[in-house]
Write an enzyme that holds these catalytic residues in place. Structure first.
Site: not given
Ligand code: PGA
Length: 255
Positions: A9-11, A98, A100, A172, A178, A218, A239-240
């Site tokens: 997930n590149w956001k 998600h 966010e 999640e 993050g 994470s 994500g990251g």
């Molecule tokens: P993260 O994000 O790996 O940067 O914690 C995961 C996600 O939000 O899908």
């Protein structure tokens, strides 16, 4: 059949040029690995990157996903992108729910269910996210289990068993996204097992057995193998660490 998936997930990250380069590297890696059909690699770049990325990846090896879709069909909804537009680009899946989106864009179960239905109507797979906040975690298992259950009951659990086959669940924990804080493998397994039981209660044991449940929060090369090794963890939503081709490759190998 349950699949083993590593999804990036590149956001809201990377320029189009950087994203195309990253996608090419992931696709080359996937080609080199020649994974069996049940092991899948998914990338979810920003909307603006989807069309050029669809041109450069091997769609047999890398599944292209979007990070969201509109809660309505095409029409006068400035700024929105519909599920049918995504489908037309070669997108195969969409991330919905998600934390966010829930937190910053006030998406609730009612909105999410509309998005789920529209995505399914276009034949897209759904990567549906659920998870508890830090406060909810600290309030104890009774509460956080109920929070997660409600997120599912109000949305994907209203689908027929046939429709639910298109759903991948991503657990999640919001406190792990993050933040560098990862759920321990035991914490992840506990919730994944709980989710699978709830799927069995809502549908049946076979549906539960066949559902792919990903862990996200994470996840990185140093902790993924241990988490992915757990019985009910079928991969990760990353994500990251999905923004670096090398790290993402290591995560694919960890799965
Ligand atoms: P993260 O994000 O790996 O940067 O914690 C995961 C996600 O939000 O899908």
């Amino acid at each position: 059949m349950r699949k083993l998936i590593v999804a990036g997930n590149w956001k809201m990250n990377t320029s189009v040029a950087e994203g195309v380069e990253l996608a090419k590297k992931v696709s080359e890696y996937a080609e080199k690995k020649n994974l069996p059909a049940e092991k899948q690699i998914v990338i979810a770049p920003p909307f603006t990157h989807l069309a050029p990325i669809a041109q450069v990846i091997n769609a047999d090896k890398v599944i292209l996903a979007a990070q969201d879709c509109a809660a309505t069909t095409n029409g006068a909804y400035t700024g929105e992108v519909s599920a049918s537009m995504l489908k037309g680009l070669g997108v195969k899946a969409v991330i919905l729910g998600h934390s966010e989106r829930r937190q910053y864009f006030k998406e609730n179960s009612e909105i999410l269910l509309k998005k789920i239905k529209l995505a399914l109507a276009e034949g897209l797979d759904i990567i549906f996210c659920c998870g508890e906040t830090k406060d909810q975690r600290e309030a104890g298992a009774n509460l956080y289990n109920n929070v997660i259950k409600a997120q599912l009951v109000d949305t994907v659990f209203t689908l027929s068993a046939e429709e639910f086959k298109k759903v991948i669940i991503a657990y999640e924990p919001v406190w792990a996204i993050g933040t560098g804080l990862t759920a321990t493998p035991e914490q992840a397994q506990e919730i994944h097992e709980f989710i699978r039981k709830e799927i069995a209660n809502n549908y049946n044991a076979q549906v539960a057995e066949d559902t792919t449940i990903l862990y996200g929060g994470s996840c990185k090369p140093s902790n993924a193998a241990e988490i992915f090794a757990k019985k009910d963890v079928d991969g990760g939503l990353i994500g990251g660490a999905s923004l670096k081709a090398d790290d993402f490759g290591k995560l694919i190998d960890a799965r």
